[in-house]
Design an enzyme around this catalytic site. Structure first.
Site: not given
Ligand code: RB5
Length: 143
Positions: A9, A65-66, A68-71, A98, A133
């Site tokens: 979302h 995602c919000g 990109g970290i969780g993804m 790279h 490399r």
């Molecule tokens: C959702 O609120 C948020 O946690 C998700 O989109 C993302 O940023 C997680 O890494």
């Protein structure tokens, strides 16, 4: 080139715009959702897109995602996936040259539409360098 794309979302609105950008540039897209702003778990979308890349159903994946970290954390749990979290053009090019990254992660709450399109464009167009490399280092990741 065929690209799988997915978002939660937090990335839904940018994902819709990136799908349009890919369509306008005649790049084949498989959309793995989500299809609304309703809350969902990024994990499920990341795994579906990453498994499509691993299974060579598509050439590359894009995950939003919000932040990109969780993804990116989830995508990198899938064997053969090298997911890169990118919010600038230098990194978009460098991670192809790279790291031979095969999944691009972006944060829909971090960057604007135009920079996301430019990142997507350069990331899709830049080949892996195949320098010794970098091949060695990518092989170490795979091991
Ligand atoms: C959702 O609120 C948020 O946690 C998700 O989109 C993302 O940023 C997680 O890494």
């Amino acid at each position: 080139m065929k690209v799988a794309i997915g978002a939660d979302h937090g990335g839904f609105e940018l994902k819709e715009k990136v799908v349009n950008f890919l369509n306008e540039n005649a790049i084949e897209v498989e959309d793995y959702g989500t299809d609304s702003l309703d809350s969902c778990d990024y994990n499920d979308i990341a795994l579906n897109v990453s498994q499509a890349v691993r299974d060579q159903k598509v050439d590359r994946g894009i995950l939003i995602c919000g932040t990109g970290i969780g993804m990116s954390i989830q995508a990198n749990k899938v064997e053969g996936v090298r997911a890169a979290l990118v919010h600038d053009l230098f990194s978009a090019k460098a991670t192809r040259l790279h790291n031979d990254s095969n999944v691009l992660c972006m944060g829909g709450r971090i960057i604007g539409d135009e920079i996301a399109f430019a990142i997507t464009d350069i990331w899709l167009k830049t080949p892996f360098s195949h320098q010794e490399r970098h091949v060695r280092r990518v092989n170490k990741i795979e091991k």
